[in-house]
Motif scaffolding. Structure first.
Motif, PDB file in Angstrom:
ATOM      1  N   LEU A 215       3.590  76.661  74.163  1.00 31.66           N
ATOM      2  CA  LEU A 215       4.617  75.656  73.873  1.00 31.66           C
ATOM      3  C   LEU A 215       4.513  75.152  72.436  1.00 31.66           C
ATOM      4  CD1 LEU A 215       4.658  73.586  77.182  1.00 31.66           C
ATOM      5  CD2 LEU A 215       6.130  75.472  76.488  1.00 31.66           C
ATOM      6  N   THR A 216       3.309  75.086  71.901  1.00 28.81           N
ATOM      7  CA  THR A 216       3.157  74.739  70.484  1.00 28.81           C
ATOM      8  C   THR A 216       3.791  75.810  69.607  1.00 28.81           C
ATOM      9  OG1 THR A 216       1.100  73.541  70.929  1.00 28.81           O
ATOM     10  CG2 THR A 216       1.495  74.219  68.655  1.00 28.81           C
ATOM     11  N   GLY A 217       3.632  77.062  70.012  1.00 24.57           N
ATOM     12  CA  GLY A 217       4.293  78.151  69.293  1.00 24.57           C
ATOM     13  C   GLY A 217       5.801  78.001  69.307  1.00 24.57           C
ATOM     14  N   MET A 218       6.360  77.589  70.445  1.00 16.99           N
ATOM     15  CA  MET A 218       7.801  77.353  70.520  1.00 16.99           C
ATOM     16  C   MET A 218       8.223  76.213  69.606  1.00 16.99           C
ATOM     17  SD  MET A 218       8.644  77.743  74.580  1.00 16.99           S
ATOM     18  CE  MET A 218       7.948  79.081  75.547  1.00 16.99           C
ATOM     19  N   LEU A 271      13.292  78.828  79.113  1.00 19.53           N
ATOM     20  CA  LEU A 271      13.813  78.989  80.463  1.00 19.53           C
ATOM     21  C   LEU A 271      12.795  79.665  81.370  1.00 19.53           C
ATOM     22  CD1 LEU A 271      16.260  78.757  82.404  1.00 19.53           C
ATOM     23  CD2 LEU A 271      16.903  81.067  81.658  1.00 19.53           C
ATOM     24  N   GLY A 272      12.235  80.777  80.903  1.00 14.18           N
ATOM     25  CA  GLY A 272      11.276  81.506  81.726  1.00 14.18           C
ATOM     26  C   GLY A 272      10.043  80.684  82.038  1.00 14.18           C
ATOM     27  N   THR A 273       9.526  79.956  81.041  1.00 11.19           N
ATOM     28  CA  THR A 273       8.339  79.129  81.253  1.00 11.19           C
ATOM     29  C   THR A 273       8.645  77.982  82.213  1.00 11.19           C
ATOM     30  OG1 THR A 273       7.593  79.651  79.008  1.00 11.19           O
ATOM     31  CG2 THR A 273       6.529  77.809  80.111  1.00 11.19           C
ATOM     32  N   GLY A 274       9.819  77.388  82.073  1.00  8.22           N
ATOM     33  CA  GLY A 274      10.196  76.290  82.964  1.00  8.22           C
ATOM     34  C   GLY A 274      10.362  76.745  84.405  1.00  8.22           C
TER      35      GLY A 274
END
Length: 491
Positions: A215-218, A271-274
């Motif tokens: 998520l930090t990468g995002m 989306l995929g992570t969520g």
């Protein structure tokens, strides 16, 4: 030890192995048999219990538990409650709650919106109306007449105004300015809406162990996306465009493709992570997985040769969907949709003449060695032809995916969620083909073209959901599920 059970309420945890969990179960059972009155022990008595029974127990595995419990010595009364003593969940790994999944899915919706708004911005030729990149002060539009005139004067110095819009009035300039300004402000909102909750969830330890890094990468990618967007706009403001005869001021198709491709990656990642976080929670708390009420079957399902083959094909098709959408960025960047506005033929034949598809005019190297790749990426005719081929291949791929789900052997083994997503992907591919053909035949009207770009995101959405449906639960979810089963007395 009367009424001891494993609780699953807190998210603050450190990951243990599965073996210690089994050891804790044995330990609890042994303690309940030997010390029936433990619920009334004081803190000091429990500390003595830690030193005596936990270390001298005849269960070898319990020594490991004792060493972990000793780290909190004297034994914390939070291990127990007055009614039903519960082992604290510090021995379980962090499992992201549904609020994390909701935040990620909401962030992906914002990215979806900015992709559509960005498409409309390009279609209305509004992207070059703001000639400066001011990440902080640029959040406010001009607020006075003098400020508007100042912005308009800056636009008048651009190649686009000099070559195309030299008769534009200030009210007309305001309309395209607000479109680009809205696109940029929405990008800033995405950054705030993603980074602020990320900091909160990290500080509150609400994220599964694997999430903070990704998520930090995002978050960093969101920042890079803003810089990339300006880098793209800057390519359409260069004065060198005035020196090339017949040139239409537009941004570089390479930079446009990079900007759109990054947005697609962000969208798919969020989306995929969520969805994965939401599915993990459901598996951990309810035992359901990919539409199956009994999620314990996931290992058997994913080991099925038919399902494994289907999963590999789905991954390849997802990559093809992404590549097709990326080729659409080259079509948009070169206005290639205004070439050959007919389907399925191009100039009365399935493919244009070879000398038109691979024209020597696009080669820049003296020996013409760059003719092939420059035509593929810079020749509007070739770019449209390539996009057609990729779109037809993608459509055929989704049709094959749907046909595979009709196979009795695969249908019996495939989880319900995966079947639904495969059907949805084929349905969305049909809609997308109709939108693409209509956009071409009607000379790229803004509503149809914007809907076609949105359709590409929706098709990618179905494929991302399909891949998540074929994903096994995360390690944290599996450990939580085992703890839940131990708590309810299930094997």
């Amino acid at each position: 030890m009367r009424g001891i059970s494993l609780g699953v309420r807190s998210f603050h945890a450190r990951p243990p192995s599965l073996q210690p969990l089994r050891a804790e179960s044995l330990l609890l059972k042994a303690t309940s048999n030997r010390l029936p009155g433990i619920g009334s022990f004081s803190g000091k008595q429990l500390h003595r219990l830690d030193k005596t029974f936990f270390q001298n127990t005849r269960f070898p595995q319990a020594r490991h538990i004792a060493s972990r419990v000793k780290s909190a010595s004297p034994l914390d009364l939070r291990f127990f409650s007055s009614n039903a003593a519960q082992l604290r969940t510090a021995e379980l790994p962090v499992l992201s709650p549904p609020s994390v999944a909701g935040w990620l899915i909401a962030s992906s919706v914002l990215v979806f919106a900015v992709i559509v708004v960005g498409g409309v911005t390009r279609l209305t030729e509004s992207g070059l109306s703001i000639t400066e990149w001011r990440p902080i002060t640029g959040i406010l539009p001009p607020l006075s007449q003098s400020q508007w005139e100042e912005e308009f004067d800056k636009y008048k110095a651009t190649p686009e105004f000099k070559l195309l819009n030299h008769s534009m009035t200030l009210p007309e300039f305001k309309s395209i300015f607000y479109m680009e300004w809205g696109h940029r402000v929405l990008g800033r909102i995405i950054g705030i809406a993603f980074v602020a909750p990320l900091i909160y969830f990290v500080a509150r330890k609400r994220l599964t162990a694997s999430l903070p890094k990704s998520l930090t990468g995002m978050a960093l990618l969101i920042g890079a996306q803003g810089a990339l967007g300006w880098y793209m706009v800057k390519s359409g403001l260069e004065d060198s465009l005035m020196e090339t005869p017949g040139t239409v001021p537009r941004v570089s198709q390479y930079r446009l493709a990079a900007h759109l491709g990054t947005a697609f990656v962000l969208y798919a990642g969020m989306l995929g992570t969520g969805i994965a976080a939401l599915y993990d929670w459901r598996y951990a708390t309810k035992g359901s997985w990919s539409g199956l009420s009994d999620g314990s079957q996931f290992q058997k399902v994913l080991a099925n040769p038919h399902v494994r083959r289907f999963a590999r094909y789905s991954k390849g098709l997802t990559a093809l969907v992404f590549l097709t959408a990326l080729s659409g960025a080259f079509v948009a960047g070169l206005d290639a949709g205004l070439m050959y506005n007919e389907f399925p033929l191009m100039g009365g034949r399935l493919a244009p003449p070879t000398d038109e598809l691979f024209s020597k005019d696009y080669a820049k190297a003296p020996d013409g060695s760059d003719m092939w790749w420059r035509n593929i990426l810079e020749n509007p005719t070739t770019v449209q032809f390539d996009h057609r081929c990729l779109a037809i291949t993608t459509y055929a791929g989704t049709a094959i995916l749907f046909a595979m789900t009709r196979n009795p052997a695969l249908r019996a083994a495939l989880p319900p969620m995966a079947r639904r997503m495969a059907v949805s992907a084929f349905a969305m591919a049909n809609v997308q083909v109709l939108l693409g053909i209509s956009t071409l035949l009607y000379l790229v009207p803004v509503p149809l073209a914007a809907a076609h770009q949105a359709g590409s995101v929706l098709l990618l959405t179905t494929m991302v959901q399909l891949l998540v449906a074929l994903r096994r639960p995360g390690a944290a979810a599996r450990i939580w599920r085992q703890a839940t089963q131990a708590r309810t007395g299930k094997s």
